[in-house]
Write a protein that holds these residues in place. Sequence first.
Motif, mmCIF file in Angstrom:
data_model
loop_
_atom_site.group_PDB
_atom_site.id
_atom_site.type_symbol
_atom_site.label_atom_id
_atom_site.label_comp_id
_atom_site.label_asym_id
_atom_site.label_seq_id
_atom_site.Cartn_x
_atom_site.Cartn_y
_atom_site.Cartn_z
ATOM 1 N N LEU A 23 -7.222 8.473 3.421
ATOM 2 C CA LEU A 23 -6.901 8.858 2.066
ATOM 3 C C LEU A 23 -5.381 9.350 1.878
ATOM 4 N N ARG A 27 -3.160 7.564 -0.686
ATOM 5 C CA ARG A 27 -2.131 8.447 -1.484
ATOM 6 C C ARG A 27 -0.794 8.040 -1.540
ATOM 7 N N ARG A 120 -8.833 3.746 -2.617
ATOM 8 C CA ARG A 120 -8.994 5.139 -2.506
ATOM 9 C C ARG A 120 -10.265 5.873 -3.113
#
Length: 169
Positions: A23, A27, A120
Amino acid sequence: MAIATSTVHASGQESPTLKSILLEQLRALLHNVKEWFVPVNIALEDVTPDQAKWTDGSGNHSIGQLASHLIFWNLQQLYSFKKLPQPKFDGNNDETFNSFNVTNWKAIVQRARQCVNGNRKAVEESDDAKLQSWYSNLAHISTHNAYHTGQIIYIRKLQGSWDPNKGVK
C-alpha cells in the motif's frame, strides 16, 4: 515466503506487513505530494494533448504512448489478480504503446489514475493469502510505473513543459 503479521517492537512501533508495504508503494505512485519520486498523476498534470503526442524525433515514445502503456499493464495485473478476462494481447509489448489517440487524452489521464487506484483498492480488500499470490507482480508493476513516470518527466523537461516546483529540478 510467509506473510508477516503485525508485531509491536519495544519501541512501540508495529512491524510493517506485506499489505502495508504494498500500500505504501501504491500510495507513492498516486499521491499528490512529491516524496522520493514524482507520482504519475503529478507527472501527467496539465499535459495538453499536443504535449502528450510530442516526440523528440529519435524513436522514443510520447507521453501519451507511455500513459497508454502504463494503463495496459496496470489493468493486466489487476484483471489477473481478480481473475477477470484479460484484455486482448498478442504478446507484442510494442502494441501496448499504440492505443494513444490525442482525442482521448483527458480520458487516458483519468484512466491512468484509476488503474493505479484500482490496484491499491484490490490490495486494501485482500487478505494475506491473496496477497501472497500477487505481491511479486504488484511490486514489479510499481517499479515499472515509477520508471515510465520518470520518462514522462524527462520528456516534459525536453519540451520545456515541466514545472520543477512539482519535483525533479
